[in-house]
Enzyme design. Sequence first.
Site, PDB file in Angstrom:
ATOM      1  CG  HIS A 354      -1.834   1.213   1.231  1.00  0.00           C
ATOM      2  ND1 HIS A 354      -3.046   1.244   0.578  1.00  0.00           N
ATOM      3  CD2 HIS A 354      -1.684   2.444   1.794  1.00  0.00           C
ATOM      4  CE1 HIS A 354      -3.607   2.422   0.742  1.00  0.00           C
ATOM      5  NE2 HIS A 354      -2.791   3.179   1.481  1.00  0.00           N
ATOM      6  CD  GLU A 355       1.462   3.499   3.725  1.00  0.00           C
ATOM      7  OE1 GLU A 355       1.611   4.583   3.132  1.00  0.00           O
ATOM      8  OE2 GLU A 355       0.455   3.247   4.409  1.00  0.00           O
ATOM      9  CG  HIS A 358       0.427   6.228  -0.934  1.00  0.00           C
ATOM     10  ND1 HIS A 358      -0.649   6.952  -1.389  1.00  0.00           N
ATOM     11  CD2 HIS A 358      -0.005   5.574   0.180  1.00  0.00           C
ATOM     12  CE1 HIS A 358      -1.692   6.750  -0.591  1.00  0.00           C
ATOM     13  NE2 HIS A 358      -1.327   5.915   0.363  1.00  0.00           N
ATOM     14  CE1 TYR A 437      -6.073   4.250   3.150  1.00  0.00           C
ATOM     15  CE2 TYR A 437      -7.632   5.928   3.877  1.00  0.00           C
ATOM     16  CZ  TYR A 437      -6.349   5.399   3.881  1.00  0.00           C
ATOM     17  OH  TYR A 437      -5.352   6.003   4.608  1.00  0.00           O
TER      18      TYR A 437
END
Length: 612
Positions: A354-355, A358, A437
């Site tokens: 997820h991170e 980004h 989200y």
Amino acid sequence: MRKSAAIIFAFIISQFHAQQGAYYQQAAKYKMDIDVNAEKFTYQGKQTLEYTNNSPDELNVVYFHLYWNAFKPNSMMDQRVSSQGKNGDGRLQKNGISTLSSIPKDQEGSQNIHWIKQNGKDLKFEVQETIMKVYLAESIKPNSTTIFTMDWDAVIPQQIRRSGRNNREGVDMTMTQWYPKIAEYDYDGWATFDYLGREFHAPFSDFDVTIKINKDYVVGAGGILENPTEVKGYDAAAKIKTEKDKKTTWKWTAKNILDFAWSADRDYSVESFNVPEGPKVYLVYQKNDKTKAWGESQPYITKYFQIMNNHFGKYVYPTYAFIQGGDGGMEYGMCTMILGEAKNIKDLMGLMAHEGSHSWYQQMLATNESVRPWMDEGFTSYAEGYTMYQLFPEQLPNPFIERLNAYRNFVKKGIEEPAVWLGDHHDNGTAYTYASYVKGELYLVQLGYIMGEQNLAETLKQYYDQWSMKHPSDRDFLHIAQKVSGMDLKWFHNYWINTTKTIDYGIKDVKYDDKSTTITLINKGQVPMPIDFSVMTKDKKVVTYQIPLNMTHTWKEKDIYGEFKTMPYWAWTQKEYTITVPYNKSQLSALGIDFSQRIADVNPEDNFVEVK
């Protein structure tokens, strides 16, 4: 109006629209010298900022963010969390009470600006909690550059959210949102949202950062370490250079990123490896029994970057660092701060995926996440789901089925809020999560269903090709999606982002004849959609009939979930639709709406019929 006057007026209007449509983005170059007092958790900072105004506007003021000023009792962040009670962000609360309200005085965050100058001239400024307004000595004209110099000191706050000292995992300093950062200026004006704990927006910038800190610390950061042989942890043969006060100097650079973040701890270990065709990945974490999964992560991280580079566009920076920061996860330029402790490799990789994603949907494709958090968090969540399904394959109808089910369950609670709302202005913390989200992720899932997965993949690639290293908006993305698919998709965008209306189709009636079966479908919801209707024969053959929605005006031609036969369109004003298939009851085993289970129908129970 006389003809000559009309021509002049038309010319002026055309020039106005031409100027209005011209894209530009500001640029900044930071040079910072930081001297850390590790015992007192403070630092002294000096900054030179070269700022270029590429806009057509003459600027008479500039704004800076001072994020750490939020970490104290009675700040706007504290007030917002307190007023929301148990509906607020649970990470900022304990038993429904804001944890900001009990920060000790000596652990309050602060960024104290001593002075700021423009081209050597003292400037007047006023601090409005997390925003500093600076009145310029001379205006910054279009296509010109000015130099700001600044001197300040800061107190590293108790870690409540993302930044701070001595977090629960034992990391000494998580240095994020830590320096006076110039705000973004674009066609919408200055992006001066108060910091309430959520999202950010900034111009692409270059960084040259020198950090002096006690010699026993290891620093992890998003950038290039320019002196690895002189500091601890990055080179086995390093000869650590210290000054009289026993401090080591770390020199970091980074180009064309949105933010520079770093973290420091005496127990950090540093590991690194190269992903084929880039980037070089650094793991900066405390090695112990609770972080064992980090040691298993290299092959998964390698495959993750390869999938992302292939499907979403190439990661452009030379390095990326996963850093144990101790509070959830938060993305920054060329790095992320994440929790170090993980039950297993899948849990750790979910957070890393997820991170890491980004870096595409917030860093390289730098939307204003304060205004459109669903493009930031939602697109990132889609990339996370897409990559995790390949890293840890499961027998599921599609990679997003669990998120679809979570959305359905949430809608039934009746507290949904529109995704179009500003990130910090949602009234309910859970509603913000689902708006940004979940609905942001399902925005792409629904587009894949509407226009076909191949078209969605091509849209994502063209979006990257046209807008990477820029500040796109939802309008820019939608323009590409419509161009790739040939469809009008504005109706879907409006329903899904601007409202909380839902999709709810069903099978109303089935009539069997000798040689055919007639099915009546019904739209019980408020959002119209095209429908993929399928039948399965007794010999397990699946035949899919595409029922287009009239508003798209162009029909889906293919989809990776199977071929189909195109039927007459279903007008969005029409509640029922009848379809006849050339199979009788003895030939059928099942029939239903969307065998792929991608459509975000809030009541899918009546979408399928088992033929007995």
